[in-house]
Design an enzyme around this catalytic site. Structure first.
Site, PDB file in Angstrom:
ATOM      1  N   ASP A   8      87.637 -10.704 137.530  1.00  0.00           N
ATOM      2  CA  ASP A   8      86.261 -11.186 137.398  1.00  0.00           C
ATOM      3  C   ASP A   8      85.941 -11.336 135.915  1.00  0.00           C
ATOM      4  O   ASP A   8      85.929 -10.349 135.178  1.00  0.00           O
ATOM      5  CB  ASP A   8      85.300 -10.197 138.064  1.00  0.00           C
ATOM      6  CG  ASP A   8      83.887 -10.748 138.189  1.00  0.00           C
ATOM      7  OD1 ASP A   8      83.694 -11.949 137.933  1.00  0.00           O
ATOM      8  OD2 ASP A   8      82.985  -9.970 138.549  1.00  0.00           O
ATOM      9  N   ASP A 103      85.000 -18.264 137.951  1.00  0.00           N
ATOM     10  CA  ASP A 103      85.206 -17.072 137.121  1.00  0.00           C
ATOM     11  C   ASP A 103      85.760 -15.859 137.851  1.00  0.00           C
ATOM     12  O   ASP A 103      85.800 -14.770 137.281  1.00  0.00           O
ATOM     13  CB  ASP A 103      83.892 -16.695 136.426  1.00  0.00           C
ATOM     14  CG  ASP A 103      82.807 -16.321 137.417  1.00  0.00           C
ATOM     15  OD1 ASP A 103      82.907 -16.700 138.599  1.00  0.00           O
ATOM     16  OD2 ASP A 103      81.838 -15.650 137.012  1.00  0.00           O
ATOM     17  N   GLU A 104      86.210 -16.016 139.077  1.00  0.00           N
ATOM     18  CA  GLU A 104      86.802 -14.866 139.756  1.00  0.00           C
ATOM     19  C   GLU A 104      87.816 -15.326 140.797  1.00  0.00           C
ATOM     20  O   GLU A 104      87.722 -16.424 141.340  1.00  0.00           O
ATOM     21  CB  GLU A 104      85.738 -13.977 140.397  1.00  0.00           C
ATOM     22  CG  GLU A 104      84.945 -14.623 141.506  1.00  0.00           C
ATOM     23  CD  GLU A 104      84.013 -13.635 142.193  1.00  0.00           C
ATOM     24  OE1 GLU A 104      84.422 -12.487 142.447  1.00  0.00           O
ATOM     25  OE2 GLU A 104      82.878 -14.035 142.496  1.00  0.00           O
TER      26      GLU A 104
END
Length: 359
Positions: A8, A103-104
């Site tokens: 993350d 983003d993860e």
């Protein structure tokens, strides 16, 4: 026993902006709507969070909490480019990658031979590679199942990692708050609390038959998670479940005719997005979402075999009635897609039909 890593990125959009504009460093920053327009915060840095600013918060509320908040509109293509570089880092260690957003992502490194197969060392190496090549920090969670890896990635932020080994699972979940389980929001947490369920241990000791009877499929999933079980595998090729668009209005509107005017514009954008999704599956439902002036949200949907403008208008009328005179601040429309792998031709026909109806 699998080895799952959840990566993350730390306040991703804001971190990219701070990297590219050093003047932002150390100052409260958020990516979201402009000061003179309505909108919501996409993400914010940790300096802004110290004032209580959070993702999905209305911009005006964020400015009240932090008058000196720096707002940037965002550069989506830049974020996508950085995300692509991060994905390339993942691919050096495993092909089993399940992106959740820019983003993860989940990574299954069970078969990875690097660092003698140590998921802990692999996660640290990935984070270091990301920093070396993008200048951004990431946090990681390592666990034998997906949902625990996701929880773990949040326990040592920013720029840290947390490991839950197989032998630690039982003790870790025992005192775990049910709110920490992905999918349990504020409303669900309150409903569970009414039955005396606040931790995983509470669920473990509860009457499971009654729990499933009260909460259905979710109740069964909750039981599994409370014992630390999660049989889901990494989905390297996730299918799109829906296509949708929405807009936050510059000012509240109060008339149905105004809503229909906004709907027309949204339908044009939805048609364009459906064209890009033509290689997906057959349509199975249409959805309309309204958010009222008091931020209460309502969603109404109906199953269908083909996209119809008239059906969207009908759903809009039903949703509008639920407002009981309240102003409308957001309108959204979406189509749900079947997961049975319907032909490309069928999806293309749906897009063509919508285009024809829009004229």
């Amino acid at each position: 026993m699998r080895k799952i890593i959840h990566i993350d990125m730390d306040c991703f959009y804001a971190a990219v902006e701070m990297r590219d504009v050093p003047e932002y460093l150390g100052k409260p920053l958020a990516v979201g709507g402009n000061r003179d327009r309505r909108g919501v915060i996409s993400t914010c840095n940790y300096e802004a969070r110290a004032f209580g600013v959070r993702s999905a918060m209305p911009t005006q509320q964020a400015l009240k909490l932090c008058p000196n908040l720096i707002l940037v509109s965002g550069r989506m293509q830049v974020y996508k480019d950085v995300s692509s570089k991060i994905r390339q880092v993942f691919q050096r260690y495993t092909e089993l990658i399940e992106p959740l957003s820019l983003d993860e992502a989940y990574l299954d490194v069970t078969g990875c031979e690097q660092y003698k197969g140590s998921a802990t060392l692999i996660a640290a190496a990935i984070r270091q590679d990301i920093f070396n090549e993008t200048g951004l920090t990431a946090s990681a969670g390592i666990a034998p199942v997906k949902f625990l890896a996701k929880i773990a990635s949040d326990l040592n932020k920013p720029n840290g990692q947390f490991v839950i080994t197989p032998v630690q699972v039982a003790s870790f979940v025992q005192t775990l708050s049910l709110r920490k389980i992905p999918g349990v929001g504020k409303v669900t947490e309150e409903k569970l609390a009414e039955y005396g369920l606040k931790t995983c241990q509470d669920v473990q000791q509860s009457d499971h038959v009654k729990l499933v009877k009260r909460f259905g499929k979710f109740g069964q999933i909750l039981i599994e998670r409370s014992f630390g079980r999660d049989p889901r595998c990494i989905e390297s090729h996730r299918q799109r479940k829906s296509v949708g668009v929405e807009t936050t209005l510059s000012r509240d509107i109060y008339q149905l005719v105004q809503c229909k005017q906004v709907l027309t514009g949204l339908m044009q954008e939805l048609s364009a997005r459906m064209q890009h999704a033509a290689n997906e599956r057959q349509v199975q439902k249409q959805v309309v979402k309204l958010k009222f002036a008091d931020f209460v949200q309502t969603t109404i949907e109906q199953k269908c075999d083909e996209v119809s403008v008239k059906l969207f208008e009908s759903l809009l009328e039903q949703a509008f009635e639920r407002g009981e005179g309240r102003g409308i601040r957001l309108i959204g429309v979406a189509i749900g897609l079947k997961s049975d792998g319907a032909s490309n031709i069928e999806a293309e026909n749906q897009q063509t039909q919508l285009a024809l109806e829009l004229g």
